[in-house]
Design a protein around this motif. Structure first.
Motif, mmCIF file in Angstrom:
data_model
loop_
_atom_site.group_PDB
_atom_site.id
_atom_site.type_symbol
_atom_site.label_atom_id
_atom_site.label_comp_id
_atom_site.label_asym_id
_atom_site.label_seq_id
_atom_site.Cartn_x
_atom_site.Cartn_y
_atom_site.Cartn_z
ATOM 1 N N GLN A 3 28.563 30.566 -35.161
ATOM 2 C CA GLN A 3 27.373 30.418 -35.858
ATOM 3 C C GLN A 3 27.995 30.567 -37.515
ATOM 4 N N TRP A 4 28.741 31.707 -37.461
ATOM 5 C CA TRP A 4 29.118 31.755 -38.986
ATOM 6 C C TRP A 4 30.064 31.016 -39.387
ATOM 7 N N GLU A 5 31.077 30.376 -38.779
ATOM 8 C CA GLU A 5 31.691 29.085 -39.205
ATOM 9 C C GLU A 5 30.794 27.794 -39.813
ATOM 10 N N LYS A 6 29.912 27.444 -38.680
ATOM 11 C CA LYS A 6 28.845 26.553 -39.148
ATOM 12 C C LYS A 6 28.217 26.862 -40.495
ATOM 13 N N ASP A 7 27.835 28.190 -40.496
ATOM 14 C CA ASP A 7 27.144 28.530 -41.596
ATOM 15 C C ASP A 7 28.025 28.543 -42.949
ATOM 16 N N THR A 8 29.103 28.862 -42.797
ATOM 17 C CA THR A 8 29.950 28.742 -43.996
ATOM 18 C C THR A 8 30.231 27.687 -44.476
ATOM 19 N N GLN A 9 30.581 26.492 -43.642
ATOM 20 C CA GLN A 9 30.693 25.196 -44.074
ATOM 21 C C GLN A 9 29.752 24.550 -44.677
ATOM 22 N N GLU A 46 27.169 26.281 -46.139
ATOM 23 C CA GLU A 46 26.654 26.841 -47.280
ATOM 24 C C GLU A 46 27.760 26.467 -48.470
ATOM 25 N N LEU A 47 29.179 26.216 -48.038
ATOM 26 C CA LEU A 47 29.869 25.594 -49.067
ATOM 27 C C LEU A 47 29.695 24.124 -49.501
ATOM 28 N N PHE A 48 29.374 23.505 -48.465
ATOM 29 C CA PHE A 48 28.923 21.950 -48.835
ATOM 30 C C PHE A 48 27.736 21.878 -49.690
ATOM 31 N N ASP A 49 26.692 22.676 -49.477
ATOM 32 C CA ASP A 49 25.555 22.887 -50.201
ATOM 33 C C ASP A 49 25.435 23.416 -51.698
ATOM 34 N N PHE A 50 26.400 24.141 -51.746
ATOM 35 C CA PHE A 50 26.599 24.719 -53.183
ATOM 36 C C PHE A 50 27.658 23.682 -53.745
ATOM 37 N N LEU A 51 28.689 23.159 -53.349
ATOM 38 C CA LEU A 51 29.647 22.405 -54.009
ATOM 39 C C LEU A 51 29.004 21.000 -54.368
ATOM 40 N N LEU A 68 31.291 19.638 -36.547
ATOM 41 C CA LEU A 68 30.512 19.568 -37.644
ATOM 42 C C LEU A 68 30.617 18.003 -38.187
ATOM 43 N N HIS A 69 29.320 17.508 -38.586
ATOM 44 C CA HIS A 69 29.186 16.322 -39.181
ATOM 45 C C HIS A 69 28.620 16.571 -40.360
ATOM 46 N N LEU A 70 29.329 17.116 -41.477
ATOM 47 C CA LEU A 70 28.653 16.878 -42.756
ATOM 48 C C LEU A 70 28.974 15.701 -43.734
ATOM 49 N N PRO A 71 28.096 15.522 -44.449
ATOM 50 C CA PRO A 71 28.277 13.968 -45.189
ATOM 51 C C PRO A 71 28.918 14.145 -46.434
ATOM 52 N N PHE A 72 30.250 14.144 -45.987
ATOM 53 C CA PHE A 72 31.415 14.641 -46.930
ATOM 54 C C PHE A 72 31.518 13.484 -47.997
ATOM 55 N N SER A 88 32.648 14.448 -54.630
ATOM 56 C CA SER A 88 33.343 13.891 -55.356
ATOM 57 C C SER A 88 34.638 14.536 -54.963
ATOM 58 N N HIS A 89 35.914 13.852 -55.396
ATOM 59 C CA HIS A 89 37.016 14.001 -55.099
ATOM 60 C C HIS A 89 37.377 15.791 -55.489
ATOM 61 N N TRP A 90 37.102 16.283 -56.487
ATOM 62 C CA TRP A 90 37.469 17.728 -56.989
ATOM 63 C C TRP A 90 36.474 18.361 -56.023
ATOM 64 N N GLN A 91 35.334 18.164 -55.533
ATOM 65 C CA GLN A 91 34.237 18.934 -54.825
ATOM 66 C C GLN A 91 35.033 19.181 -53.420
ATOM 67 N N GLN A 92 35.565 18.027 -53.103
ATOM 68 C CA GLN A 92 36.174 17.892 -51.612
ATOM 69 C C GLN A 92 37.273 18.939 -51.876
ATOM 70 N N ILE A 93 38.138 19.009 -52.763
ATOM 71 C CA ILE A 93 39.346 19.695 -52.915
ATOM 72 C C ILE A 93 38.945 21.383 -52.812
ATOM 73 N N ALA A 94 37.700 21.502 -53.523
ATOM 74 C CA ALA A 94 37.422 22.847 -53.597
ATOM 75 C C ALA A 94 36.811 23.351 -52.354
ATOM 76 N N PHE A 95 35.989 22.535 -51.480
ATOM 77 C CA PHE A 95 35.587 22.771 -50.362
ATOM 78 C C PHE A 95 36.752 23.256 -49.662
ATOM 79 N N SER A 96 37.546 22.295 -49.473
ATOM 80 C CA SER A 96 38.772 22.482 -48.456
ATOM 81 C C SER A 96 39.541 23.916 -48.843
ATOM 82 N N ALA A 97 39.783 24.232 -50.153
ATOM 83 C CA ALA A 97 40.521 25.264 -50.525
ATOM 84 C C ALA A 97 39.748 26.489 -50.096
ATOM 85 N N ALA A 98 38.370 26.504 -50.249
ATOM 86 C CA ALA A 98 37.497 27.809 -49.640
ATOM 87 C C ALA A 98 37.745 27.964 -48.273
ATOM 88 N N LEU A 99 37.790 26.910 -47.553
ATOM 89 C CA LEU A 99 37.988 26.868 -46.053
ATOM 90 C C LEU A 99 39.243 27.377 -45.657
#
Length: 215
Positions: free
Chosen positions: A172-178, A180-185, A3-7, A11-22
């Motif tokens: 597909q589920w892993e890609k969708d999850t990452q 969706e989390l990125f788009d939300f955060l 995956l190549h998401l534009p991390f 923000s720093h907080w959003q990155q931590i929240a994304f990682s914790a969710a994964l």
């Protein structure tokens, strides 16, 4: 495959929240391995992730000794050469991802920084570890299916195509999850409510990233 998401847009907080969710989706994989192999203590990882969520919800009041947490995590990390089961690999991925998450928290975001100024190596590593756990497992599943169907014999070299991998529901589920989390955060407020929503998104199916039911 990756995956190549534009991390850099997070923000720093959003990155931590994304990682914790994964990691919520990776921890049950560790727990299953721990119980099956009688190695490690899944409660240590669970407690550490809970502490990170607490920090995300109340970062101005929650203080963490990250070096101490890393020391606690080290003996829980399995050596893949010491085990002959597949489960050691997703368990190792979970430990490595949690280590990277502590390192991400340790790298303070520069004051008045823009998201693009923040180092994204740690979050890229966590995203990749989560994805690789799934892709390796799916590859084994597809190989087993071929052997069981007697489409190949043991002497044949099997190459699973990228198309076969991409079509698998877990990939597909892993890609969708990452995604969706990125788009939300990316647009989420840095508060307790966003933490709860991100966590719920990752646990909505009641399954780990490998499809293991979360007890």
């Amino acid at each position: 495959m990756s995956l190549h998401l534009p991390f850099a847009k997070l923000s720093h907080w959003q990155q931590i929240a994304f990682s914790a969710a994964l990691l919520e989706r990776m921890l049950p994989n560790y727990q299953m391995f721990s119980e099956a192999s009688d190695f490690g203590d899944a409660k240590v990882l669970r407690n550490q992730l809970d502490i990170i969520w607490q920090w995300l919800a109340n970062r101005n009041t929650v203080k963490i000794n990250i070096d101490a947490q890393l020391l606690k995590l080290e003996p829980q990390t399995p050596d893949p050469e010491a085990f002959d089961s597949f489960g050691v690999f997703p368990a190792l991925d979970a430990c490595m991802a949690l280590t990277a998450l502590w390192q991400l928290m340790q790298s303070k975001a520069p004051k008045k920084s823009k998201p693009a100024d923040i180092d994204i190596d740690d979050i890229k590593s966590i995203s990749r570890l989560s994805f690789n756990s799934v892709s390796y497992y799916v590859e084994l599943l597809l190989l087993d299916e071929l052997y069981e169907a007697k489409a190949v014999d043991d002497t044949e070299e099997i190459i699973i195509s990228e198309a076969q991998m991409n079509e698998h529901p877990l990939i597909q589920w892993e890609k969708d999850t990452q995604n969706e989390l990125f788009d939300f955060l990316k647009f989420a407020a840095e508060d307790k409510k966003s933490c709860s929503l991100a966590k719920n998104m990752s646990l909505s199916e009641g399954l780990s990233s490998l499809g293991i039911e979360i007890g």
